[in-house]
Motif scaffolding. Structure first.
Motif, PDB file in Angstrom:
ATOM      1  N   ASN A 173       0.714  -1.045   0.327  1.00 35.22           N
ATOM      2  CA  ASN A 173      -0.067  -0.204  -0.003  1.00 35.22           C
ATOM      3  C   ASN A 173       1.033   1.137   0.055  1.00 35.22           C
ATOM      4  O   ASN A 173       0.422   1.954  -0.514  1.00 35.22           O
ATOM      5  N   MET A 174       1.961   1.714   0.952  1.00 31.20           N
ATOM      6  CA  MET A 174       2.943   2.267   1.073  1.00 31.20           C
ATOM      7  C   MET A 174       3.108   2.538  -0.280  1.00 31.20           C
ATOM      8  O   MET A 174       3.125   4.227  -1.056  1.00 31.20           O
ATOM      9  N   ASP A 175       4.288   2.350  -0.792  1.00 27.64           N
ATOM     10  CA  ASP A 175       4.510   2.189  -1.679  1.00 27.64           C
ATOM     11  C   ASP A 175       3.668   2.631  -2.620  1.00 27.64           C
ATOM     12  O   ASP A 175       4.454   3.546  -3.785  1.00 27.64           O
ATOM     13  N   VAL A 176       3.220   1.708  -3.633  1.00 26.76           N
ATOM     14  CA  VAL A 176       2.074   1.977  -4.340  1.00 26.76           C
ATOM     15  C   VAL A 176       1.710   3.492  -4.470  1.00 26.76           C
ATOM     16  O   VAL A 176       1.393   4.132  -5.543  1.00 26.76           O
ATOM     17  N   MET A 177       1.227   3.728  -3.695  1.00 20.84           N
ATOM     18  CA  MET A 177       0.350   5.399  -3.311  1.00 20.84           C
ATOM     19  C   MET A 177       1.583   6.246  -3.218  1.00 20.84           C
ATOM     20  O   MET A 177       1.300   7.251  -4.296  1.00 20.84           O
ATOM     21  N   ALA A 178       3.397   6.136  -3.157  1.00 24.81           N
ATOM     22  CA  ALA A 178       3.636   7.746  -2.914  1.00 24.81           C
ATOM     23  C   ALA A 178       3.660   7.242  -4.720  1.00 24.81           C
ATOM     24  O   ALA A 178       4.314   8.154  -5.175  1.00 24.81           O
ATOM     25  N   GLY A 196      -9.424  10.017   3.274  1.00 25.66           N
ATOM     26  CA  GLY A 196      -9.476   8.987   4.250  1.00 25.66           C
ATOM     27  C   GLY A 196      -9.604   8.672   5.653  1.00 25.66           C
ATOM     28  O   GLY A 196      -9.830   9.901   5.905  1.00 25.66           O
ATOM     29  N   ASN A 197      -9.490   7.562   6.359  1.00 25.39           N
ATOM     30  CA  ASN A 197      -8.751   8.311   8.127  1.00 25.39           C
ATOM     31  C   ASN A 197      -8.264   7.007   8.040  1.00 25.39           C
ATOM     32  O   ASN A 197      -8.016   6.028   7.938  1.00 25.39           O
ATOM     33  N   ASP A 198      -6.715   7.128   9.055  1.00 20.67           N
ATOM     34  CA  ASP A 198      -5.903   6.213   9.056  1.00 20.67           C
ATOM     35  C   ASP A 198      -5.535   5.418  10.070  1.00 20.67           C
ATOM     36  O   ASP A 198      -5.071   4.608   9.995  1.00 20.67           O
ATOM     37  N   ARG A 199      -6.511   5.720  10.842  1.00 24.79           N
ATOM     38  CA  ARG A 199      -7.272   4.984  11.609  1.00 24.79           C
ATOM     39  C   ARG A 199      -8.125   4.365  11.351  1.00 24.79           C
ATOM     40  O   ARG A 199      -8.655   3.123  12.226  1.00 24.79           O
ATOM     41  N   TYR A 200      -8.781   4.270  10.196  1.00 23.72           N
ATOM     42  CA  TYR A 200     -10.119   2.818  10.012  1.00 23.72           C
ATOM     43  C   TYR A 200      -9.013   1.136   9.993  1.00 23.72           C
ATOM     44  O   TYR A 200      -9.631   0.566   9.866  1.00 23.72           O
ATOM     45  N   SER A 201      -8.180   2.078   9.227  1.00 24.96           N
ATOM     46  CA  SER A 201      -6.992  -0.387   8.944  1.00 24.96           C
ATOM     47  C   SER A 201      -5.662   0.256   8.984  1.00 24.96           C
ATOM     48  O   SER A 201      -5.173   1.103   8.572  1.00 24.96           O
ATOM     49  N   ARG A 202      -5.117  -0.521   9.203  1.00 21.89           N
ATOM     50  CA  ARG A 202      -3.618  -0.759   8.511  1.00 21.89           C
ATOM     51  C   ARG A 202      -3.357  -0.307   7.671  1.00 21.89           C
ATOM     52  O   ARG A 202      -2.220   0.136   6.858  1.00 21.89           O
ATOM     53  N   ARG A 207      -1.538   3.810   2.685  1.00 22.85           N
ATOM     54  CA  ARG A 207      -1.847   4.932   2.437  1.00 22.85           C
ATOM     55  C   ARG A 207      -1.814   6.291   2.536  1.00 22.85           C
ATOM     56  O   ARG A 207      -0.378   6.768   1.639  1.00 22.85           O
ATOM     57  N   SER A 208      -2.047   6.574   3.566  1.00 18.48           N
ATOM     58  CA  SER A 208      -1.680   7.845   4.221  1.00 18.48           C
ATOM     59  C   SER A 208      -0.180   8.678   4.264  1.00 18.48           C
ATOM     60  O   SER A 208      -0.054   8.778   4.100  1.00 18.48           O
ATOM     61  N   ILE A 209       0.270   7.720   4.515  1.00 13.58           N
ATOM     62  CA  ILE A 209       1.846   7.679   4.952  1.00 13.58           C
ATOM     63  C   ILE A 209       2.182   7.631   3.641  1.00 13.58           C
ATOM     64  O   ILE A 209       3.513   8.312   2.823  1.00 13.58           O
ATOM     65  N   GLY A 210       1.805   6.639   2.397  1.00 12.63           N
ATOM     66  CA  GLY A 210       2.836   6.303   0.938  1.00 12.63           C
ATOM     67  C   GLY A 210       2.303   8.409  -0.235  1.00 12.63           C
ATOM     68  O   GLY A 210       2.797   8.680   0.284  1.00 12.63           O
ATOM     69  N   TYR A 211       1.342   8.315   0.583  1.00 18.17           N
ATOM     70  CA  TYR A 211       0.789   9.844   0.689  1.00 18.17           C
ATOM     71  C   TYR A 211       1.200  11.201   0.513  1.00 18.17           C
ATOM     72  O   TYR A 211       2.378  12.039  -0.137  1.00 18.17           O
ATOM     73  N   ARG A 212       1.872  10.969   1.799  1.00 17.56           N
ATOM     74  CA  ARG A 212       2.445  11.932   2.620  1.00 17.56           C
ATOM     75  C   ARG A 212       4.351  12.303   2.613  1.00 17.56           C
ATOM     76  O   ARG A 212       4.745  12.859   2.248  1.00 17.56           O
ATOM     77  N   THR A 213       4.983  10.665   2.084  1.00 20.76           N
ATOM     78  CA  THR A 213       5.924  10.447   1.945  1.00 20.76           C
ATOM     79  C   THR A 213       6.113  11.268   0.570  1.00 20.76           C
ATOM     80  O   THR A 213       7.367  11.902   0.193  1.00 20.76           O
ATOM     81  N   ALA A 214       5.720  10.420  -1.013  1.00 17.60           N
ATOM     82  CA  ALA A 214       5.927  11.536  -1.613  1.00 17.60           C
ATOM     83  C   ALA A 214       5.470  13.310  -1.816  1.00 17.60           C
ATOM     84  O   ALA A 214       6.591  13.566  -2.958  1.00 17.60           O
ATOM     85  N   LEU A 215       4.409  13.999  -0.871  1.00 15.01           N
ATOM     86  CA  LEU A 215       4.979  15.109  -1.310  1.00 15.01           C
ATOM     87  C   LEU A 215       5.852  16.300  -0.252  1.00 15.01           C
ATOM     88  O   LEU A 215       6.446  16.832  -0.697  1.00 15.01           O
ATOM     89  N   PRO A 221       3.913  20.865   0.631  1.00 13.94           N
ATOM     90  CA  PRO A 221       3.141  20.783   1.737  1.00 13.94           C
ATOM     91  C   PRO A 221       2.031  19.160   1.416  1.00 13.94           C
ATOM     92  O   PRO A 221       1.737  19.801   1.103  1.00 13.94           O
ATOM     93  N   SER A 222       1.431  18.604   3.285  1.00 14.95           N
ATOM     94  CA  SER A 222       1.075  18.453   3.208  1.00 14.95           C
ATOM     95  C   SER A 222      -0.100  18.626   4.303  1.00 14.95           C
ATOM     96  O   SER A 222      -0.341  18.746   4.911  1.00 14.95           O
ATOM     97  N   GLN A 223      -1.323  19.074   3.223  1.00 10.17           N
ATOM     98  CA  GLN A 223      -2.182  20.401   3.504  1.00 10.17           C
ATOM     99  C   GLN A 223      -2.940  18.860   4.143  1.00 10.17           C
ATOM    100  O   GLN A 223      -3.689  17.977   3.619  1.00 10.17           O
ATOM    101  N   GLU A 224      -3.744  19.518   4.933  1.00  7.57           N
ATOM    102  CA  GLU A 224      -5.121  19.086   6.283  1.00  7.57           C
ATOM    103  C   GLU A 224      -5.939  18.817   5.113  1.00  7.57           C
ATOM    104  O   GLU A 224      -7.348  19.846   4.181  1.00  7.57           O
ATOM    105  N   GLY A 225      -6.222  17.096   4.831  1.00  2.96           N
ATOM    106  CA  GLY A 225      -7.311  16.765   3.915  1.00  2.96           C
ATOM    107  C   GLY A 225      -8.485  15.789   3.810  1.00  2.96           C
ATOM    108  O   GLY A 225      -9.220  17.327   5.548  1.00  2.96           O
ATOM    109  N   LEU A 226      -9.467  15.572   4.232  1.00  2.00           N
ATOM    110  CA  LEU A 226     -10.744  15.071   4.942  1.00  2.00           C
ATOM    111  C   LEU A 226     -10.536  14.344   5.407  1.00  2.00           C
ATOM    112  O   LEU A 226     -10.063  12.722   4.752  1.00  2.00           O
ATOM    113  N   VAL A 227     -11.327  13.792   6.728  1.00  2.00           N
ATOM    114  CA  VAL A 227     -10.666  13.040   7.628  1.00  2.00           C
ATOM    115  C   VAL A 227     -11.700  12.609   7.534  1.00  2.00           C
ATOM    116  O   VAL A 227     -12.884  13.034   8.723  1.00  2.00           O
TER     117      VAL A 227
END
Length: 356
Positions: A173-178, A196-202, A207-215, A221-227
């Protein structure tokens, strides 16, 4: 030789009675949730769960003798949230299909259990002929502890529990989302937001971490999205939340040029709301999903997403369970299966003048 860790030692460590420790580790009633978590955490830290003789061991059956044996052998598939995790669901159904096909090919049975109450769960089990457990999705620690206590091997799909020794199967998940996020940045998007919500599942967290890593790697900047609130995610009723958020963004003229969604259900909802509110997709806003469910290719525009090898995850879980039975003492594995980006019509280069 390391000294055996006992329930009394755990009790002394926490300043509680052995009776409380026994109740907590059995997953049964009689202790509150906070105390149960303290006991489980202490037991893990002290090495109680890693002891070979801490639990009963089920008789080992060689995988290559299973089909020749006249006995009935089955694998438990534990799916607590059966409302969404079943054969008909767009995501979990494919994983279930992979598990089912792989077991059938080996002449093995499958027992699906959705029970979340530990006492009822235990009453449903007949250890005779049960080879092990495959857990799909989020499963509570007390339930997994009960299976571990019985000495059954465990393989978890799309989740892991730091307190329960088990093999796990995930998509990367992390790598492909990045990679997907980097692609969107590469075609000009500088105002991206995650939904999304990174507390919903691993998987959502990765996927959230991969997104922020790419940014971060691109200096954005990692702007606040919709949780999305967890209850809304769990029951699938997040349409009002997404509609309200998009409406506010349109009114304030702060709509991002790309929405990176944690899964396809969220992305398809966002796409349809944008179009309904007069926003062109992808000319004004690109939308991407994750999972490549069947509906991702339907509608207009079709959804750019990540194909998760769902059936292969189920098959690999069965293979790993049988390998674990044969080689119980080998190191535990976290298996990552590669996902692929599927480029469709819902993403396009950022509109002119949209940079930060």
């Amino acid at each position: 030789m390391a000294k055996k860790i006992t329930m009394q030692q755990i009790a002394d460590h926490l300043g509680v009675s052995k009776f409380v420790v026994s109740k907590a580790l059995s997953g049964k009633g009689g202790v509150n949730e906070m105390t149960r978590e303290r006991v489980i955490q202490a037991a893990s830290q002290l090495g109680y769960f890693s002891q070979k003789k801490a639990y009963m061991r089920s008789p080992r059956t060689e995988p290559n003798t299973l089909k020749r044996s006249g006995a009935k052998h089955s694998v438990i598939v534990l799916m607590p949230n059966i409302r969404f995790q079943n054969r008909e669901s767009l995501y979990w159904g494919k994983i279930m299909e992979g598990i089912s096909i792989s077991l059938e090919e080996r002449g093995l049975g499958m027992v699906i259990i959705s029970e979340q109450n530990v006492d009822n769960f235990v009453s449903l089990l007949n250890p005779e002929g049960i080879l092990g457990l495959i857990g799909v999705g989020e499963i509570s620690t007390p339930l997994l502890l009960e299976v571990h206590r019985m000495g059954l091997p465990i393989v978890l799909v799309d989740m892991e529990d730091p307190l329960i020794p088990s093999d796990t199967v995930f998509a990367n998940n992390m790598d492909v989302m990045a990679r997907l996020t980097t692609h969107l940045i590469g075609i000009g998007h500088q105002r991206l937001q995650f939904i999304g919500n990174d507390r919903y599942s691993r998987s959502f967290r990765d996927r959230s971490i991969g997104y922020r890593t790419a940014l971060d790697e691109q200096g954005l900047p990692s702007q606040e999205g919709l949780v999305i609130p967890l209850p809304d995610l769990e029951n699938g009723s997040f349409e009002p939340e997404i509609r309200s958020w998009i409406s506010r963004k349109i009114k304030s003229k702060s709509l991002p040029t790309a929405l990176v969604c944690a899964n396809d259900a969220i992305a398809l909802t966002a796409r349809d709301i944008l179009i309904e509110l007069g926003v062109r997709v992808p000319e004004e806003v690109s939308v991407s999903g994750f999972d490549n469910i069947a509906d991702a290719a339907k509608g207009s525009p079709s959804l750019t997403t990540v194909h998760v090898p769902k059936e292969a995850m189920g098959r690999r879980a069965v293979e790993k369970l049988l390998e674990r039975m044969d080689k119980a003492d080998t190191p535990l594995e976290k298996i990552l299966l590669a996902g692929d980006i599927v480029y469709r019509d819902s993403t396009a280069p950022a509109p002119d003048g949209s940079g930060s």
